[in-house]
Design a protein around this motif. Structure first.
Motif, PDB file in Angstrom:
ATOM      1  N   VAL A  96      37.194  40.612  46.877  1.00 46.42           N
ATOM      2  CA  VAL A  96      36.240  39.678  47.461  1.00 46.42           C
ATOM      3  C   VAL A  96      36.901  38.908  48.597  1.00 46.42           C
ATOM      4  CG1 VAL A  96      34.897  39.441  45.339  1.00 46.42           C
ATOM      5  CG2 VAL A  96      36.761  37.833  45.799  1.00 46.42           C
ATOM      6  N   ASP A  97      36.059  38.421  49.520  1.00 50.53           N
ATOM      7  CA  ASP A  97      36.558  37.639  50.643  1.00 50.53           C
ATOM      8  C   ASP A  97      36.487  36.143  50.313  1.00 50.53           C
ATOM      9  OD1 ASP A  97      33.871  36.900  50.901  1.00 50.53           O
ATOM     10  OD2 ASP A  97      33.511  38.216  52.630  1.00 50.53           O
ATOM     11  N   ASN A 148      32.256  37.283  48.410  1.00 52.95           N
ATOM     12  CA  ASN A 148      31.408  38.463  48.572  1.00 52.95           C
ATOM     13  C   ASN A 148      32.276  39.718  48.529  1.00 52.95           C
ATOM     14  OD1 ASN A 148      29.233  40.125  49.076  1.00 52.95           O
ATOM     15  ND2 ASN A 148      28.994  39.521  51.212  1.00 52.95           N
ATOM     16  N   PHE A 149      31.758  40.787  47.938  1.00 52.22           N
ATOM     17  CA  PHE A 149      32.579  41.978  47.773  1.00 52.22           C
ATOM     18  C   PHE A 149      32.911  42.615  49.119  1.00 52.22           C
ATOM     19  CE2 PHE A 149      28.646  44.308  48.232  1.00 52.22           C
ATOM     20  CZ  PHE A 149      28.990  45.612  48.540  1.00 52.22           C
ATOM     21  N   VAL A 150      34.076  43.244  49.172  1.00 50.37           N
ATOM     22  CA  VAL A 150      34.591  43.904  50.371  1.00 50.37           C
ATOM     23  C   VAL A 150      34.735  45.384  50.062  1.00 50.37           C
ATOM     24  CG1 VAL A 150      36.595  44.104  51.900  1.00 50.37           C
ATOM     25  CG2 VAL A 150      35.777  41.835  51.194  1.00 50.37           C
ATOM     26  N   SER A 151      34.332  46.241  51.004  1.00 49.65           N
ATOM     27  CA  SER A 151      34.377  47.682  50.758  1.00 49.65           C
ATOM     28  C   SER A 151      34.786  48.419  52.022  1.00 49.65           C
ATOM     29  CB  SER A 151      33.017  48.185  50.274  1.00 49.65           C
ATOM     30  OG  SER A 151      32.108  48.298  51.361  1.00 49.65           O
ATOM     31  N   GLN A 152      34.861  49.750  51.882  1.00 51.28           N
ATOM     32  CA  GLN A 152      35.180  50.598  53.022  1.00 51.28           C
ATOM     33  C   GLN A 152      34.078  50.597  54.077  1.00 51.28           C
ATOM     34  OE1 GLN A 152      36.528  54.617  52.137  1.00 51.28           O
ATOM     35  NE2 GLN A 152      37.435  53.930  50.202  1.00 51.28           N
ATOM     36  N   ARG A 153      32.922  50.061  53.773  1.00 48.78           N
ATOM     37  CA  ARG A 153      31.866  49.987  54.774  1.00 48.78           C
ATOM     38  C   ARG A 153      32.319  49.177  55.981  1.00 48.78           C
ATOM     39  NH1 ARG A 153      29.964  49.816  49.723  1.00 48.78           N
ATOM     40  NH2 ARG A 153      28.228  51.179  49.140  1.00 48.78           N
ATOM     41  N   THR A 154      33.079  48.114  55.720  1.00 48.97           N
ATOM     42  CA  THR A 154      33.590  47.274  56.795  1.00 48.97           C
ATOM     43  C   THR A 154      35.099  47.408  56.977  1.00 48.97           C
ATOM     44  OG1 THR A 154      33.738  45.437  55.215  1.00 48.97           O
ATOM     45  CG2 THR A 154      31.744  45.574  56.580  1.00 48.97           C
ATOM     46  N   HIS A 155      35.795  47.924  55.967  1.00 52.01           N
ATOM     47  CA  HIS A 155      37.251  48.050  56.005  1.00 52.01           C
ATOM     48  C   HIS A 155      37.646  49.463  55.553  1.00 52.01           C
ATOM     49  CE1 HIS A 155      36.558  43.703  55.789  1.00 52.01           C
ATOM     50  NE2 HIS A 155      37.755  43.543  56.329  1.00 52.01           N
ATOM     51  N   PRO A 156      37.446  50.465  56.424  1.00 47.46           N
ATOM     52  CA  PRO A 156      37.726  51.848  56.006  1.00 47.46           C
ATOM     53  C   PRO A 156      39.179  52.085  55.608  1.00 47.46           C
ATOM     54  CG  PRO A 156      37.325  51.710  58.382  1.00 47.46           C
ATOM     55  CD  PRO A 156      36.924  50.400  57.803  1.00 47.46           C
ATOM     56  N   GLU A 157      40.103  51.240  56.103  1.00 46.99           N
ATOM     57  CA  GLU A 157      41.513  51.427  55.771  1.00 46.99           C
ATOM     58  C   GLU A 157      41.807  51.167  54.297  1.00 46.99           C
ATOM     59  OE1 GLU A 157      41.307  47.507  58.165  1.00 46.99           O
ATOM     60  OE2 GLU A 157      40.029  49.219  57.733  1.00 46.99           O
ATOM     61  N   TRP A 176      26.483  43.127  45.908  1.00 42.82           N
ATOM     62  CA  TRP A 176      25.109  43.331  46.354  1.00 42.82           C
ATOM     63  C   TRP A 176      24.278  42.088  46.068  1.00 42.82           C
ATOM     64  CZ3 TRP A 176      24.969  46.651  49.952  1.00 42.82           C
ATOM     65  CH2 TRP A 176      25.794  47.777  49.924  1.00 42.82           C
ATOM     66  N   ARG A 177      23.266  42.140  45.229  1.00 42.12           N
ATOM     67  CA  ARG A 177      22.426  40.940  44.999  1.00 42.12           C
ATOM     68  C   ARG A 177      22.786  40.212  43.708  1.00 42.12           C
ATOM     69  NH1 ARG A 177      16.630  43.707  45.448  1.00 42.12           N
ATOM     70  NH2 ARG A 177      17.796  45.263  44.257  1.00 42.12           N
ATOM     71  N   ASP A 178      23.846  40.652  43.052  1.00 41.42           N
ATOM     72  CA  ASP A 178      24.193  40.103  41.744  1.00 41.42           C
ATOM     73  C   ASP A 178      25.377  39.148  41.829  1.00 41.42           C
ATOM     74  OD1 ASP A 178      22.242  41.779  40.622  1.00 41.42           O
ATOM     75  OD2 ASP A 178      23.693  43.410  40.341  1.00 41.42           O
ATOM     76  N   TRP A 179      25.168  37.906  41.395  1.00 40.61           N
ATOM     77  CA  TRP A 179      26.268  36.975  41.189  1.00 40.61           C
ATOM     78  C   TRP A 179      26.732  37.143  39.748  1.00 40.61           C
ATOM     79  CZ3 TRP A 179      28.882  34.292  44.732  1.00 40.61           C
ATOM     80  CH2 TRP A 179      28.275  34.047  45.972  1.00 40.61           C
ATOM     81  N   VAL A 180      28.004  37.498  39.567  1.00 42.85           N
ATOM     82  CA  VAL A 180      28.501  37.767  38.224  1.00 42.85           C
ATOM     83  C   VAL A 180      29.807  37.020  37.982  1.00 42.85           C
ATOM     84  CG1 VAL A 180      27.407  40.042  38.098  1.00 42.85           C
ATOM     85  CG2 VAL A 180      29.727  39.845  38.967  1.00 42.85           C
ATOM     86  N   LYS A 181      30.066  36.761  36.718  1.00 44.72           N
ATOM     87  CA  LYS A 181      31.307  36.083  36.348  1.00 44.72           C
ATOM     88  C   LYS A 181      32.469  37.062  36.382  1.00 44.72           C
ATOM     89  CE  LYS A 181      32.757  35.299  32.150  1.00 44.72           C
ATOM     90  NZ  LYS A 181      32.903  34.846  30.753  1.00 44.72           N
ATOM     91  N   VAL A 229      26.501  47.484  33.755  1.00 38.57           N
ATOM     92  CA  VAL A 229      27.262  48.261  34.716  1.00 38.57           C
ATOM     93  C   VAL A 229      28.412  47.393  35.208  1.00 38.57           C
ATOM     94  CG1 VAL A 229      25.824  47.553  36.684  1.00 38.57           C
ATOM     95  CG2 VAL A 229      27.110  49.705  36.807  1.00 38.57           C
ATOM     96  N   SER A 230      29.488  48.035  35.633  1.00 37.62           N
ATOM     97  CA  SER A 230      30.659  47.324  36.147  1.00 37.62           C
ATOM     98  C   SER A 230      30.393  46.877  37.584  1.00 37.62           C
ATOM     99  CB  SER A 230      31.881  48.247  36.071  1.00 37.62           C
ATOM    100  OG  SER A 230      31.695  49.362  36.930  1.00 37.62           O
ATOM    101  N   PHE A 231      31.417  46.869  38.433  1.00 43.54           N
ATOM    102  CA  PHE A 231      31.247  46.541  39.844  1.00 43.54           C
ATOM    103  C   PHE A 231      30.785  47.741  40.663  1.00 43.54           C
ATOM    104  CE2 PHE A 231      34.561  43.073  39.129  1.00 43.54           C
ATOM    105  CZ  PHE A 231      33.650  42.027  39.255  1.00 43.54           C
ATOM    106  N   ALA A 232      30.451  48.872  40.009  1.00 39.46           N
ATOM    107  CA  ALA A 232      29.876  50.007  40.730  1.00 39.46           C
ATOM    108  C   ALA A 232      28.620  49.544  41.465  1.00 39.46           C
ATOM    109  CB  ALA A 232      29.542  51.136  39.756  1.00 39.46           C
ATOM    110  N   ASP A 233      28.206  50.309  42.465  1.00 39.12           N
ATOM    111  CA  ASP A 233      27.084  49.834  43.284  1.00 39.12           C
ATOM    112  C   ASP A 233      25.857  49.493  42.459  1.00 39.12           C
ATOM    113  OD1 ASP A 233      28.429  49.826  45.662  1.00 39.12           O
ATOM    114  OD2 ASP A 233      27.544  51.670  46.431  1.00 39.12           O
TER     115      ASP A 233
END
Length: 264
Positions: free
Chosen positions: A38-39, A43-52, A89-94, A138-142
């Motif tokens: 997370v940033d 908010n979650f960070v993925s290869q969509r914005t950080h392909p490296e 995505w749209r889920d705030w989770v602990k 579900v876990s942190f999967a999409d």
């Protein structure tokens, strides 16, 4: 049909691990995407914005997740005690913040403040209720515990590409061989080994499919997504693979039989 290969992803959007078998728990494949990045805004960070991120390898030793960050070294991930609410995505989770050293190394690698977070057993993130009426987690999967793909569909796609791509572009959990291309569009229920899976939603594909899993470099021509978009566009998006839930805990292995219990 049978299982051709299996993958788990201990950290969302980092490199996955090809395995010979995996156990399944209430979340899905055991240890699959229980960690996430997370940033500063959580908010979650993925290869969509950080392909490296694709260049950060993962492994599991004695139940502990290790990561190898280029230029930084190897670290193991361990949850701390500090709770935090994070957005996937749209889920705030602990979640729980991980111990600081891996997060500091990742922040240096990407040049911005980032944190590893862990989903503990007492966090319940619900699978999309519009697709699954049962109260499933579900876990942190999409969005769903499993992604099932058909190897023949990849081969058909590769026949349209100037440069073939690896199945890892699509980040599957379960790869099935022995079927005709694209017949998975009509699968509803599969029995893999002795476990029943319900296929609940076609998987819409994103820009992550254009990232080379070995180099972390995005293809300038946006392949294979651009080609898929020419003939695999549906109301659910550009489709490759099927999202699935499992009926019960168990174990599946490479080579397990795959049988269809319902089609349309």
């Amino acid at each position: 049909m049978k299982v051709q290969s299996l993958f788990i992803y201990p950290v969302k959007s980092l490199a996955g691990i090809r395995v010979q078998a995996f156990e399944m728990d209430d979340f899905g494949a055991a240890q699959d995407r229980r960690w996430m990045i997370v940033d500063a805004e959580r908010n979650f960070v993925s290869q969509r914005t950080h392909p490296e991120l694709a260049r950060i390898h993962t492994r599991i030793e004695n139940g502990t997740v290790f990561i190898d960050i280029p230029g930084e070294g190897s670290f193991y991930l361990e949850p701390g005690d500090e709770e935090v609410r994070v957005l996937v995505w749209r889920d705030w989770v602990k979640a729980l913040y991980g111990k600081p050293a891996p997060s500091a190394a990742l922040s240096r690698y990407l040049g911005q403040p980032l944190h590893f977070v862990y989903m503990p057993d007492d966090t319940f993130r619900r699978v999309d209720a519009s697709r699954v009426s049962d109260y499933r987690r579900v876990s942190f999967a999409d969005g769903f515990p499993f992604l099932v793909v058909n190897l023949a569909s990849l081969e058909e796609l590769n026949g349209r590409l100037e440069e073939p791509v690896d199945i890892r572009r699509f980040r599957p959990n379960i790869v099935v061989e022995g079927a005709e291309p694209w017949v998975e569009d009509h699968w509803h229920n599969l029995v893999i080994g002795s476990t029943r899976f319900e296929l609940v939603k076609p998987c819409s594909r994103c820009i992550m499919t254009t990232v080379d899993p070995d180099t972390g470099v995005q293809a300038p021509n946006l392949q294979p997504l651009r080609t898929l978009g020419k003939y695999r566009r549906t109301p659910d998006g550009v489709i490759f693979g099927m999202n699935a839930i499992h009926e019960a805990p168990g174990t599946i292995r490479v080579g397990d039989s795959v049988t269809l219990s319902e089609t349309e």
